[in-house]
Design an enzyme around this catalytic site. Structure first.
Site, PDB file in Angstrom:
ATOM      1  N   CYS A  14       0.274   4.969   6.954  1.00 22.92           N
ATOM      2  CA  CYS A  14      -0.350   4.767   8.273  1.00 22.92           C
ATOM      3  C   CYS A  14       0.645   4.041   9.209  1.00 22.92           C
ATOM      4  O   CYS A  14       1.043   2.903   8.924  1.00 22.92           O
ATOM      5  CB  CYS A  14      -1.631   3.954   8.117  1.00 22.92           C
ATOM      6  SG  CYS A  14      -2.699   4.572   6.786  1.00 22.92           S
ATOM      7  N   CYS A  28     -19.563  -6.468   3.597  1.00 22.56           N
ATOM      8  CA  CYS A  28     -18.895  -5.234   3.995  1.00 22.56           C
ATOM      9  C   CYS A  28     -17.601  -5.148   3.193  1.00 22.56           C
ATOM     10  O   CYS A  28     -17.006  -6.182   2.885  1.00 22.56           O
ATOM     11  CB  CYS A  28     -18.586  -5.262   5.495  1.00 22.56           C
ATOM     12  SG  CYS A  28     -17.658  -3.806   6.053  1.00 22.56           S
ATOM     13  N   ARG A  70     -17.925  -2.702  18.120  1.00 23.30           N
ATOM     14  CA  ARG A  70     -17.182  -3.953  17.880  1.00 23.30           C
ATOM     15  C   ARG A  70     -15.849  -3.977  18.624  1.00 23.30           C
ATOM     16  O   ARG A  70     -15.024  -3.078  18.477  1.00 23.30           O
ATOM     17  CB  ARG A  70     -16.945  -4.170  16.379  1.00 23.30           C
ATOM     18  CG  ARG A  70     -16.221  -5.491  16.082  1.00 23.30           C
ATOM     19  CD  ARG A  70     -16.141  -5.827  14.597  1.00 23.30           C
ATOM     20  NE  ARG A  70     -17.442  -5.737  13.981  1.00 23.30           N
ATOM     21  CZ  ARG A  70     -17.720  -4.945  12.953  1.00 23.30           C
ATOM     22  NH1 ARG A  70     -16.789  -4.194  12.413  1.00 23.30           N
ATOM     23  NH2 ARG A  70     -18.937  -4.902  12.452  1.00 23.30           N
ATOM     24  N   CYS A  85       0.829  -1.201   0.000  1.00 18.21           N
ATOM     25  CA  CYS A  85       0.000   0.000   0.000  1.00 18.21           C
ATOM     26  C   CYS A  85       0.870   1.260   0.000  1.00 18.21           C
ATOM     27  O   CYS A  85       1.850   1.349   0.741  1.00 18.21           O
ATOM     28  CB  CYS A  85      -0.913  -0.005   1.224  1.00 18.21           C
ATOM     29  SG  CYS A  85      -2.052   1.381   1.245  1.00 18.21           S
ATOM     30  N   CYS A 120     -16.461  -9.360   5.554  1.00 16.86           N
ATOM     31  CA  CYS A 120     -15.869  -8.051   5.273  1.00 16.86           C
ATOM     32  C   CYS A 120     -14.580  -8.206   4.467  1.00 16.86           C
ATOM     33  O   CYS A 120     -13.646  -8.885   4.902  1.00 16.86           O
ATOM     34  CB  CYS A 120     -15.586  -7.348   6.602  1.00 16.86           C
ATOM     35  SG  CYS A 120     -14.846  -5.726   6.374  1.00 16.86           S
ATOM     36  N   CYS A 168       0.381   0.312  10.331  1.00 16.10           N
ATOM     37  CA  CYS A 168      -0.066  -0.731   9.387  1.00 16.10           C
ATOM     38  C   CYS A 168       1.060  -1.540   8.748  1.00 16.10           C
ATOM     39  O   CYS A 168       1.934  -0.986   8.079  1.00 16.10           O
ATOM     40  CB  CYS A 168      -0.925  -0.092   8.293  1.00 16.10           C
ATOM     41  SG  CYS A 168      -1.679  -1.354   7.228  1.00 16.10           S
ATOM     42  N   CYS A 194     -19.682   1.776   8.680  1.00 15.95           N
ATOM     43  CA  CYS A 194     -18.888   1.140   9.737  1.00 15.95           C
ATOM     44  C   CYS A 194     -17.669   2.027   9.926  1.00 15.95           C
ATOM     45  O   CYS A 194     -16.848   2.161   9.008  1.00 15.95           O
ATOM     46  CB  CYS A 194     -18.477  -0.271   9.309  1.00 15.95           C
ATOM     47  SG  CYS A 194     -17.331  -1.050  10.471  1.00 15.95           S
TER      48      CYS A 194
END
Ligand code: SAM
Ligand code: DTB
Ligand code: SF4
Length: 317
Positions: free
Chosen positions: A61, A132, A264, A57, A101, A64, A192
Site C-alpha cells: 500500500c 473494533c 469519521r 507488513c 480499535c 503506508c 467500518c
C-alpha cells in the site's frame, strides 16, 4: 439499522460528482440538513486506536509507513501482550473514548495470530468499551470467531475508487476487499469501511470511492474519511496536498450519500486547523479518532480535542 430503515438512495458517480460541484454553501446546507434528520448534530462518537502489531507488513500500500517494502523508519514489532493492550484501553476509557480499535500490520491474520487477538477483544469489551479490529483480509470463519469473542466492529477500507486503486496497491485487489467486507457483514459484525483522499486522485475518483461505499448494502455503520498522512519513505510522500475545502466537500458528500452512517473525520486531523475541522463537523462528520496517536503517526492530544469540543459546543456521544 432495523427492518424499518428505508433503503438508501443509490447514486451514480455522475450524480455524486454533481454534488461535489455544488456551490460550497449549498453543499454544506444539504449535508447539514441530512445530518440533522438522522443525528444530534452536536454529538460526536470517539474511537481510540492502538497498533497491536506494528510494521513489517508484506503488502505494498503506497501510503503506508508499515509496509516492509519502504523505509519509513517503522520497526517490525511483535504482537503486543494483553496487559499492554488493556493498559491502553483503560487510558482510552478514562479519557472518554467509547470504542477501542485494535490495528495490526498484517495482510490478514493466521489462525495462530487470531487466538491472542480474540483474548484482547474479550478483555477490552469486559472494560465496557465497544471493540473494533482491523487485521487485514479475513478468511472464511475468522469473522465468526471475532464476533463470538465479542467484537462489535471490523474496519476494512476500500481506500479509493476502483479506477485509481491499481496505482496505490498491487498485492491485493478491490474484489479481495469486497470479499472480506462480505464475510464481516455475514458474521453479523458492524462494518467500518472508508477510504483515503489526497493521494493524487481526481475529483471523479473521490466521487467513485463514495459511490462504492454508498453502494454497500446495507451501508457501513461507520465510514472513516482519511486525509493522507504523508510519511517520508513511502511512495506517496511528496504528493500535492489536497485543498482543505475539497476535503470538507468530500465529508459533506459522504454524509449526503450515507445519511445513517457515522462519518469519521479520521487520519490527517493533526495537520488540520480547528477551522477546517469545524467545517467538517458542519459538513456532517460525527466521529473522530481520539488520542495522541493513530497507528504509527500523530493525532491531536486529548486536551486539544477537549478544547475544540468546548469551543464548538460538541459533546461525546
Ligand atoms: N493492515 C490492515 C489492512 O490494511 O487491511 C489493517 C491496518 S491498515 C493501517 C488500516 C487503514 O489505515 C488502511 O486501509 C488505510 O485506509 C489507513 N491508512 C494507512 N496509512 C495511512 C496514511 N498514511 N494516511 C491515511 N490513512 C492511512
Ligand atoms: C482508518 O480508516 N484509519 C485508521 C484506522 N482506520 C485503522 C488508520 C490511520 C493510519 C494513519 C497512518 C498511521 O498512523 O500509521
Ligand atoms: Fe499492510 Fe495495512 Fe499498511 Fe497495507 S495498510 S501496508 S495491509 S498495514
Amino acid at each position: 439499522m432495523n427492518d424499518m430503515t428505508p433503503p438508501a438512495v443509490r447514486r451514480s458517480v455522475a450524480d455524486i460528482e454533481a454534488l461535489f460541484a455544488l456551490p460550497f454553501a449549498d453543499l454544506l446546507f444539504q449535508a447539514q440538513t441530512v445530518h440533522r434528520a438522522h443525528f444530534d448534530p452536536n454529538r460526536v462518537q470517539l474511537s481510540t486506536l492502538l497498533s497491536i502489531k506494528t510494521g513489517g507488513c508484506p503488502e505494498d500500500c503506497g501510503y503506508c509507513p508499515q509496509s516492509a517494502r519502504y523505509d519509513a523508519g517503522v520497526e517490525n514489532q511483535g504482537l503486543l501482550d494483553l496487559d499492554a493492550v488493556l493498559a491502553a484501553a483503560r487510558a482510552a476509557k478514562a479519557a472518554g473514548a467509547q470504542r477501542f480499535c485494535m490495528g495490526a500490520a498484517w495482510r490478514g491474520p493466521k489462525q495462530r495470530d487470531l487466538e491472542p487477538v480474540l483474548d484482547m477483544v474479550r478483555s477490552v469489551r469486559a472494560l465496557g468499551l465497544e471493540t473494533c479490529a482491523t487485521l487485514g483480509m479475513l478468511k472464511d470463519g475468522q469473522a465468526e470467531q471475532l464476533k463470538a469473542a465479542g467484537l462489535d466492529y471490523y474496519n476494512h477500507n476500500l481506500d479509493t475508487a476502483p479506477e485509481f486503486y491499481g496505482e496505490i496497491i498491487t498485492t491485493r485487489d478491490y474484489q479481495d476487499r469486497l470479499d472480506t467486507l462480505e464475510r464481516v457483514r455475514h458474521a453479523g459484525l458492524h462494518v467500518c469501511c472508508g477510504g483515503i483522499v489526497g493521494m493524487g486522485e481526481s475529483r471523479t475518483q473521490r466521487a467513485g470511492l463514495i459511490a462504492q461505499l454508498a453502494s454497500l448494502d446495507p451501508q457501513p455503520e461507520s465510514v472513516p474519511i482519511n486525509l493522507l498522512v504523508q510519511v517520508e519513505g513511502t511512495p506517496l510522500a511528496g504528493t500535492e496536498a489536497l485543498d482543505p475545502l475539497e476535503f470538507v466537500r468530500t465529508v459533506a458528500v459522504a454524509r449526503i450519500c450515507m445519511p445513517q452512517s457515522f462519518v469519521r473525520l479520521s487520519a490527517g486531523r493533526q495537520q488540520m486547523s480547528d477551522a477546517v475541522q469545524a467545517l467538517c463537523f458542519l459538513a456532517g462528520a460525527n466521529s473522530i479518532f481520539y488520542g495522541e496517536k493513530l497507528l504509527t503517526t500523530g493525532n491531536p492530544a486529548w486536551e486539544r480535542d477537549q478544547r475544540l469540543f468546548e469551543t464548538l459546543g460538541l459533546t461525546p456521544l
